[in-house]
Design a protein around this motif. Structure first.
Motif, PDB file in Angstrom:
ATOM      1  N   LYS A   1      -0.549 -42.357 -10.614  1.00  0.00           N
ATOM      2  CA  LYS A   1       0.193 -43.418  -9.931  1.00  0.00           C
ATOM      3  C   LYS A   1       0.727 -44.523 -10.836  1.00  0.00           C
ATOM      4  N   GLY A   2       1.550 -45.427 -10.255  1.00  0.00           N
ATOM      5  CA  GLY A   2       2.042 -46.647 -10.884  1.00  0.00           C
ATOM      6  C   GLY A   2       3.390 -47.045 -10.328  1.00  0.00           C
ATOM      7  N   ALA A   3       3.722 -48.344 -10.052  1.00  0.00           N
ATOM      8  CA  ALA A   3       5.057 -48.699  -9.579  1.00  0.00           C
ATOM      9  C   ALA A   3       5.344 -50.166  -9.566  1.00  0.00           C
ATOM     10  N   VAL A   4       6.228 -50.572  -8.687  1.00  0.00           N
ATOM     11  CA  VAL A   4       6.688 -51.941  -8.512  1.00  0.00           C
ATOM     12  C   VAL A   4       6.479 -52.851  -9.701  1.00  0.00           C
ATOM     13  N   ALA A   5       7.521 -53.536 -10.066  1.00  0.00           N
ATOM     14  CA  ALA A   5       7.461 -54.544 -11.135  1.00  0.00           C
ATOM     15  C   ALA A   5       7.156 -53.965 -12.488  1.00  0.00           C
TER      16      ALA A   5
ATOM     17  N   LYS B   1       9.560 -42.085 -13.517  1.00  0.00           N
ATOM     18  CA  LYS B   1      10.673 -41.320 -14.085  1.00  0.00           C
ATOM     19  C   LYS B   1      10.249 -40.489 -15.301  1.00  0.00           C
ATOM     20  N   GLY B   2       9.052 -39.890 -15.204  1.00  0.00           N
ATOM     21  CA  GLY B   2       8.586 -39.005 -16.267  1.00  0.00           C
ATOM     22  C   GLY B   2       8.042 -39.701 -17.498  1.00  0.00           C
ATOM     23  N   ASP B   3       7.941 -41.032 -17.472  1.00  0.00           N
ATOM     24  CA  ASP B   3       7.465 -41.789 -18.636  1.00  0.00           C
ATOM     25  C   ASP B   3       6.014 -42.222 -18.422  1.00  0.00           C
ATOM     26  N   PRO B   4       5.054 -41.588 -19.096  1.00  0.00           N
ATOM     27  CA  PRO B   4       3.653 -41.957 -18.885  1.00  0.00           C
ATOM     28  C   PRO B   4       3.342 -43.392 -19.288  1.00  0.00           C
ATOM     29  N   LYS B   5       4.080 -43.921 -20.264  1.00  0.00           N
ATOM     30  CA  LYS B   5       3.814 -45.292 -20.698  1.00  0.00           C
ATOM     31  C   LYS B   5       4.118 -46.300 -19.593  1.00  0.00           C
ATOM     32  N   ALA B   6       5.068 -45.950 -18.714  1.00  0.00           N
ATOM     33  CA  ALA B   6       5.386 -46.840 -17.598  1.00  0.00           C
ATOM     34  C   ALA B   6       4.191 -46.964 -16.659  1.00  0.00           C
ATOM     35  N   GLU B   7       3.460 -45.875 -16.464  1.00  0.00           N
ATOM     36  CA  GLU B   7       2.267 -45.935 -15.618  1.00  0.00           C
ATOM     37  C   GLU B   7       1.190 -46.797 -16.266  1.00  0.00           C
ATOM     38  N   PHE B   8       0.958 -46.588 -17.557  1.00  0.00           N
ATOM     39  CA  PHE B   8      -0.031 -47.418 -18.246  1.00  0.00           C
ATOM     40  C   PHE B   8       0.324 -48.898 -18.141  1.00  0.00           C
ATOM     41  N   ARG B   9       1.616 -49.217 -18.341  1.00  0.00           N
ATOM     42  CA  ARG B   9       2.021 -50.627 -18.316  1.00  0.00           C
ATOM     43  C   ARG B   9       1.727 -51.266 -16.965  1.00  0.00           C
ATOM     44  N   LEU B  10       1.940 -50.511 -15.903  1.00  0.00           N
ATOM     45  CA  LEU B  10       1.678 -51.047 -14.563  1.00  0.00           C
ATOM     46  C   LEU B  10       0.202 -51.389 -14.386  1.00  0.00           C
ATOM     47  N   PHE B  11      -0.662 -50.480 -14.833  1.00  0.00           N
ATOM     48  CA  PHE B  11      -2.100 -50.723 -14.681  1.00  0.00           C
ATOM     49  C   PHE B  11      -2.587 -51.819 -15.627  1.00  0.00           C
ATOM     50  N   TYR B  12      -2.002 -51.895 -16.822  1.00  0.00           N
ATOM     51  CA  TYR B  12      -2.361 -52.996 -17.723  1.00  0.00           C
ATOM     52  C   TYR B  12      -1.955 -54.338 -17.106  1.00  0.00           C
ATOM     53  N   GLN B  13      -0.789 -54.373 -16.477  1.00  0.00           N
ATOM     54  CA  GLN B  13      -0.340 -55.605 -15.824  1.00  0.00           C
ATOM     55  C   GLN B  13      -1.304 -56.021 -14.725  1.00  0.00           C
ATOM     56  N   LEU B  14      -1.860 -55.042 -14.025  1.00  0.00           N
ATOM     57  CA  LEU B  14      -2.802 -55.323 -12.944  1.00  0.00           C
ATOM     58  C   LEU B  14      -4.085 -55.963 -13.464  1.00  0.00           C
ATOM     59  N   GLY B  15      -4.428 -55.674 -14.729  1.00  0.00           N
ATOM     60  CA  GLY B  15      -5.611 -56.294 -15.323  1.00  0.00           C
ATOM     61  C   GLY B  15      -6.770 -55.363 -15.577  1.00  0.00           C
TER      62      GLY B  15
ATOM     63  N   MET C   1       5.032 -45.265  -5.369  1.00  0.00           N
ATOM     64  CA  MET C   1       3.934 -46.195  -5.535  1.00  0.00           C
ATOM     65  C   MET C   1       3.934 -47.275  -4.455  1.00  0.00           C
ATOM     66  N   LEU C   2       2.730 -47.693  -4.088  1.00  0.00           N
ATOM     67  CA  LEU C   2       2.522 -48.752  -3.108  1.00  0.00           C
ATOM     68  C   LEU C   2       1.983 -50.001  -3.813  1.00  0.00           C
ATOM     69  N   PRO C   3       1.921 -51.139  -3.129  1.00  0.00           N
ATOM     70  CA  PRO C   3       1.347 -52.336  -3.756  1.00  0.00           C
ATOM     71  C   PRO C   3      -0.110 -52.126  -4.146  1.00  0.00           C
ATOM     72  N   ALA C   4      -0.532 -52.848  -5.163  1.00  0.00           N
ATOM     73  CA  ALA C   4      -1.916 -52.761  -5.632  1.00  0.00           C
ATOM     74  C   ALA C   4      -2.883 -53.284  -4.573  1.00  0.00           C
ATOM     75  N   THR C   5      -4.086 -52.747  -4.585  1.00  0.00           N
ATOM     76  CA  THR C   5      -5.164 -53.249  -3.728  1.00  0.00           C
ATOM     77  C   THR C   5      -5.821 -54.460  -4.406  1.00  0.00           C
TER      78      THR C   5
END
Length: 390
Positions: free
Chosen positions: A8-12, A359-373, A325-329
């Motif tokens: 997973k990963g999305a928004v922002a 869009k097939g970019d695994p780094k985009a997923e990591f960035r989303l989770f890193y942003q979440l904290g 992707m949906l908003p974070a919990t």
């Protein structure tokens, strides 16, 4: 950890990229929205399992080479009581044992956490016998060219590798062992915990500052470990699947820690992630290791309202690429409020394991989770996790 297909990963995503760019690589304390402000850990999941067979010294070495801060051995016990690194007690899918005629008679059926399994089990082999087997890549879509080359390592060999490579590279390499199916092993008279503690004690790894974090899906064994050691402990949190709407599927046997099932405890894995559940976890553990859709879920789309998920990428099949992707919990926020760090699993880089947002970019997923904290990530491709972070 189990092989889950949901990624997973999305928004922002753009905001996440800006945030991390502003961090200048995250070398300074306070740069990241983690519990401590330190940059999140990259944990080589079963080594560098995206590239080499799981749980081999070569795979762990590759993970270190690719920048992993920790390497993760799953621990099971041999017939003669030695802790070795295998994903499960059943080694049919991860070794060449099925092709070894000398062990044909060892094939059996066993009940593992209430589920009947058939195959070859570590507890029926001595260490010497296991050392004659070779590891294979269990996922068909990954590189099979290393099958049959690498030995099954003992836990001590993994610790030695981390120590040696850490000295060579002049950086700390941590080890993140998981006690696999502790109730099952206890039932065989091969309890994992005291064996683990004895080995950690031999290396002087007894304090919270030791380069070791111990994880488990069960609870009672973590409480026992907490009474014996101050090394960091992590409560893993599983589920059976993710429903089409993004909610968690808590079907047995992946609905709760197995020791809860044995004890008749009504709580589920999801119960552990409520504010009250997290407060209880904090009484015996230092962090949680949730399956990542507990943190940021995703859903399938049914725009036509015909009861069938839409094939978003038009490839004729429904997989992660068709999820949105949906908003974070609030799990990360609540865990941090309870003083727990959060290390979600498992990040896999293949396109079919990534939601449409990325869009097939695994780094985009990591960035989303890193942003979440999140405070660390279990990654099959540690180089992708590190690149996105740094």
């Amino acid at each position: 950890m189990r092989i889950h297909n949901v990624s997973k990963g999305a928004v922002a995503l753009a905001a996440a990229a800006v945030l991390l760019a502003a961090c200048g690589g995250g070398d300074d304390k306070g740069d990241y929205p983690t519990l401590t402000g330190d940059k999140p850990l990259v944990i080589g999941h079963r080594g560098a399992s995206g590239y080499l067979p799981d749980h081999t010294l070569e795979g762990y070495r590759k993970a270190i080479e690719l920048g992993a801060d920790f390497i993760e051995p799953d621990l099971v016990a041999t017939k003669d009581g030695v802790l070795v690194a295998r994903h499960e007690p059943n080694i049919t899918a991860t070794t060449d044992v099925a092709q070894r005629s000398e062990f044909a008679a060892r094939k059996s059926k066993k009940l593992v956490d209430g589920v009947s399994e058939e195959g070859w089990f570590v507890s029926d082999f001595t260490l010497a016998e296991l050392k004659t087997l070779r590891a294979v890549q269990p996922l068909a879509e990954r590189d099979q060219s290393h099958n049959g080359k690498y030995l099954i390592p003992t836990f001590e060999e993994v610790l030695e590798l981390a120590k040696t490579e850490g000295a060579r590279l002049n950086r700390s390499i941590g080890v993140y062992p998981e006690t696999k199916h502790p109730s099952y092993h206890a039932g065989l008279g091969l309890a994992l915990e005291d064996r683990l503690l004895a080995i950690l004690g031999k290396y002087g790894y007894t304090s919270k500052s030791a380069p070791v974090i111990v994880q488990s899906f069960e609870v009672a064994n973590l409480k026992y470990l907490r009474s014996k050691t101050q090394v960091r402990l992590v409560q893993l949190v599983d589920a059976n699947d993710v429903n089409a709407d993004g909610s968690m599927d808590l079907t047995a046997p992946y609905d709760k820690p197995y020791d809860f099932a044995v004890a008749g405890d009504a709580r589920t894995f999801a119960s552990l992630l409520t504010p009250a559940g997290l407060k209880d976890v904090k009484s015996y553990a230092d962090g949680i290791g949730p399956w990542k859709p507990y943190l940021i879920p995703s859903k399938l789309v049914d725009a036509n309202k015909d009861g069938k998920p839409d094939d978003l990428n038009g490839d004729g099949k429904i997989d992660e690429r068709d999820r949105v992707m949906l908003p974070a919990t609030d799990v990360v926020k609540n865990a941090h409020a309870a003083g727990l760090f959060v290390h979600p699993y498992t990040f896999r880089s293949e396109a079919r394991r990534l939601a449409s947002d990325f869009k097939g970019d695994p780094k985009a997923e990591f960035r989303l989770f890193y942003q979440l904290g999140v405070d660390g990530v279990f990654a099959d491709f540690p180089d992708h996790a590190k690149a996105a972070r740094d």
